[in-house]
Design a protein around this motif. Structure first.
Motif, PDB file in Angstrom:
ATOM      1  N   GLY A   1      27.171  42.151  24.481  1.00 26.34           N
ATOM      2  CA  GLY A   1      28.625  42.054  24.355  1.00 26.34           C
ATOM      3  C   GLY A   1      29.259  43.425  24.281  1.00 26.34           C
ATOM      4  O   GLY A   1      30.297  43.692  24.887  1.00 26.34           O
ATOM      5  N   GLU A   2      28.627  44.316  23.547  1.00 21.19           N
ATOM      6  CA  GLU A   2      29.147  45.681  23.433  1.00 21.19           C
ATOM      7  C   GLU A   2      29.164  46.371  24.786  1.00 21.19           C
ATOM      8  O   GLU A   2      30.135  47.043  25.142  1.00 21.19           O
ATOM      9  N   ASP A   3      28.115  46.199  25.570  1.00 22.79           N
ATOM     10  CA  ASP A   3      28.063  46.780  26.920  1.00 22.79           C
ATOM     11  C   ASP A   3      29.180  46.222  27.791  1.00 22.79           C
ATOM     12  O   ASP A   3      29.831  46.964  28.528  1.00 22.79           O
ATOM     13  N   ARG A   4      29.395  44.900  27.718  1.00 19.87           N
ATOM     14  CA  ARG A   4      30.438  44.266  28.542  1.00 19.87           C
ATOM     15  C   ARG A   4      31.821  44.775  28.166  1.00 19.87           C
ATOM     16  O   ARG A   4      32.659  45.018  29.040  1.00 19.87           O
ATOM     17  N   VAL A   5      32.064  44.970  26.864  1.00 19.00           N
ATOM     18  CA  VAL A   5      33.360  45.499  26.413  1.00 19.00           C
ATOM     19  C   VAL A   5      33.556  46.900  26.974  1.00 19.00           C
ATOM     20  O   VAL A   5      34.620  47.220  27.518  1.00 19.00           O
ATOM     21  N   ARG A   6      32.547  47.736  26.871  1.00 21.23           N
ATOM     22  CA  ARG A   6      32.662  49.108  27.382  1.00 21.23           C
ATOM     23  C   ARG A   6      32.887  49.132  28.887  1.00 21.23           C
ATOM     24  O   ARG A   6      33.711  49.894  29.392  1.00 21.23           O
TER      25      ARG A   6
ATOM     26  N   GLY B   1      33.962  38.330  27.668  1.00 17.84           N
ATOM     27  CA  GLY B   1      33.282  37.146  27.157  1.00 17.84           C
ATOM     28  C   GLY B   1      32.720  37.341  25.759  1.00 17.84           C
ATOM     29  O   GLY B   1      31.639  36.878  25.432  1.00 17.84           O
ATOM     30  N   TRP B   2      33.472  38.042  24.927  1.00 16.96           N
ATOM     31  CA  TRP B   2      33.031  38.344  23.568  1.00 16.96           C
ATOM     32  C   TRP B   2      34.186  38.076  22.618  1.00 16.96           C
ATOM     33  O   TRP B   2      35.341  38.020  23.026  1.00 16.96           O
ATOM     34  N   SER B   3      33.925  37.959  21.331  1.00 16.86           N
ATOM     35  CA  SER B   3      34.990  37.648  20.380  1.00 16.86           C
ATOM     36  C   SER B   3      35.829  38.891  20.041  1.00 16.86           C
ATOM     37  O   SER B   3      35.415  40.029  20.263  1.00 16.86           O
ATOM     38  N   HIS B   4      37.002  38.634  19.474  1.00 18.55           N
ATOM     39  CA  HIS B   4      37.990  39.688  19.232  1.00 18.55           C
ATOM     40  C   HIS B   4      37.516  40.758  18.249  1.00 18.55           C
ATOM     41  O   HIS B   4      37.630  41.954  18.542  1.00 18.55           O
ATOM     42  N   GLU B   5      37.033  40.360  17.085  1.00 22.82           N
ATOM     43  CA  GLU B   5      36.701  41.348  16.056  1.00 22.82           C
ATOM     44  C   GLU B   5      35.618  42.340  16.499  1.00 22.82           C
ATOM     45  O   GLU B   5      35.798  43.550  16.337  1.00 22.82           O
ATOM     46  N   PRO B   6      34.483  41.878  17.048  1.00 19.61           N
ATOM     47  CA  PRO B   6      33.498  42.862  17.525  1.00 19.61           C
ATOM     48  C   PRO B   6      34.044  43.743  18.653  1.00 19.61           C
ATOM     49  O   PRO B   6      33.739  44.930  18.730  1.00 19.61           O
ATOM     50  N   THR B   7      34.874  43.164  19.514  1.00 22.20           N
ATOM     51  CA  THR B   7      35.489  43.935  20.600  1.00 22.20           C
ATOM     52  C   THR B   7      36.360  45.031  20.021  1.00 22.20           C
ATOM     53  O   THR B   7      36.298  46.184  20.453  1.00 22.20           O
ATOM     54  N   LYS B   8      37.160  44.690  19.030  1.00 19.84           N
ATOM     55  CA  LYS B   8      38.039  45.658  18.396  1.00 19.84           C
ATOM     56  C   LYS B   8      37.232  46.805  17.763  1.00 19.84           C
ATOM     57  O   LYS B   8      37.584  47.965  17.888  1.00 19.84           O
TER      58      LYS B   8
END
Length: 69
Positions: A32-37, A57-64
């Motif tokens: 998920g972290e890779d996808r956000v980046r 495709g990841w939740s808001h808090e970890p993305t933030k």
């Protein structure tokens, strides 16, 4: 070094049938972290954390948290 372009959801939904189906490729091979980046790096205009989370495709808090880093 090879660059890989990951299609956003918007681009995937508009692919023609003769293009290879890469749906799910990003989700299968990355965290998920890779996808956000990857999603954030492809932006040409500012977007909200919620928008990036949805595209990745990841939740808001970890993305933030990833974006804050």
């Amino acid at each position: 070094m090879t660059s890989t372009y990951i299609k956003t959801k918007r681009e995937r939904c508009c692919m023609s049938e003769d293009e290879p189906n890469s749906e799910g490729l990003m989700e299968r091979q990355t965290t998920g972290e890779d996808r956000v980046r990857m999603t954030a790096r492809q932006l040409s205009e500012p977007q909200t954390a919620n928008w990036i989370a949805s595209e990745a495709g990841w939740s808001h808090e970890p993305t933030k948290r990833v974006l804050d880093r």
